[in-house]
Design a protein around this motif. Sequence first.
Motif, PDB file in Angstrom:
ATOM      1  N   LEU A  76       0.848  -1.188   0.000  1.00  0.00           N
ATOM      2  CA  LEU A  76       0.000   0.000   0.000  1.00  0.00           C
ATOM      3  C   LEU A  76       0.886   1.241   0.000  1.00  0.00           C
ATOM      4  CD1 LEU A  76      -1.309  -2.196   2.242  1.00  0.00           C
ATOM      5  CD2 LEU A  76      -3.124  -0.511   2.210  1.00  0.00           C
ATOM      6  N   ASP A  77       0.361   2.313  -0.571  1.00  0.00           N
ATOM      7  CA  ASP A  77       1.079   3.583  -0.508  1.00  0.00           C
ATOM      8  C   ASP A  77       0.953   4.206   0.875  1.00  0.00           C
ATOM      9  OD1 ASP A  77       1.883   3.882  -3.389  1.00  0.00           O
ATOM     10  OD2 ASP A  77      -0.294   3.739  -3.651  1.00  0.00           O
ATOM     11  N   LEU A  78      -0.223   4.033   1.488  1.00  0.00           N
ATOM     12  CA  LEU A  78      -0.504   4.709   2.754  1.00  0.00           C
ATOM     13  C   LEU A  78      -1.506   3.891   3.547  1.00  0.00           C
ATOM     14  CD1 LEU A  78      -0.243   7.451   4.406  1.00  0.00           C
ATOM     15  CD2 LEU A  78      -2.274   8.197   3.145  1.00  0.00           C
ATOM     16  N   TYR A  79      -1.300   3.828   4.867  1.00  0.00           N
ATOM     17  CA  TYR A  79      -2.287   3.219   5.762  1.00  0.00           C
ATOM     18  C   TYR A  79      -2.584   4.225   6.861  1.00  0.00           C
ATOM     19  CZ  TYR A  79      -4.446   0.038   9.150  1.00  0.00           C
ATOM     20  OH  TYR A  79      -5.314  -0.542  10.038  1.00  0.00           O
ATOM     21  N   VAL A  80      -3.869   4.435   7.136  1.00  0.00           N
ATOM     22  CA  VAL A  80      -4.282   5.436   8.127  1.00  0.00           C
ATOM     23  C   VAL A  80      -5.212   4.778   9.139  1.00  0.00           C
ATOM     24  CG1 VAL A  80      -5.418   7.660   8.504  1.00  0.00           C
ATOM     25  CG2 VAL A  80      -4.084   7.271   6.411  1.00  0.00           C
ATOM     26  N   ASP A  81      -4.885   4.944  10.414  1.00  0.00           N
ATOM     27  CA  ASP A  81      -5.694   4.343  11.470  1.00  0.00           C
ATOM     28  C   ASP A  81      -5.577   5.190  12.725  1.00  0.00           C
ATOM     29  OD1 ASP A  81      -7.356   2.543  12.725  1.00  0.00           O
ATOM     30  OD2 ASP A  81      -6.059   0.806  12.445  1.00  0.00           O
TER      31      ASP A  81
END
Length: 201
Positions: A76-81
């Motif tokens: 993934l390019d980006l993971y947000v949590d």
Amino acid sequence: MNDKQLAARQAASLVEDDMLVGLGTGSTANCFIEELARRSSEEGLRVAVVASSMVSAIKAQQLGLPLQAIEHVQHLDLYVDGADEVTPDLTLLKGRGYDLVREKLLARGCDRFLVLLDRSKLVERIGERYPIPVEVPPFAWPLVKKSLEAVDGHGALRQTANKDGLVVTSHGSLVLNMVFPPALDSNTLDGLLNAKRVATS
């Protein structure tokens, strides 16, 4: 806007066209999903998403975000949590939701991992407010629990909100809610949990 919405907007502003973005789970992650969908709709942002849970997948679909299955993703390019607790040295506790393994896989498989926080999540030590969740296969939970009790942990399987059943993750696992002695620092605890080969978040 509240703090969660402001953090979500800032994170969404970093998303660029043609990115593959991992979606976390929880109230803070929901704010990010909503903001990402707004940008997609109003600004024409071209983005695909991968969800860490069925809950996030459904929300993304409802808001019109193109969803990819996790089994089709290599990175993934980006993971947000979000996070449930964060210490001054930036140690994080996650897992009050039900999908520890999927969240950890996405966090480790991304080029960039953003954690959205507000002041209510700040603590002096991990486990200060919440038990530490440990995801376990249904057939192995007694063995894992016994192993964690050997390092002074105590706890029980997480029950559903109305106490009429056990929580089951999207991965088909159960969750042990464990409490450890306050004197056990985060690094030592992390080492012990990894040595036991259990899935935590």
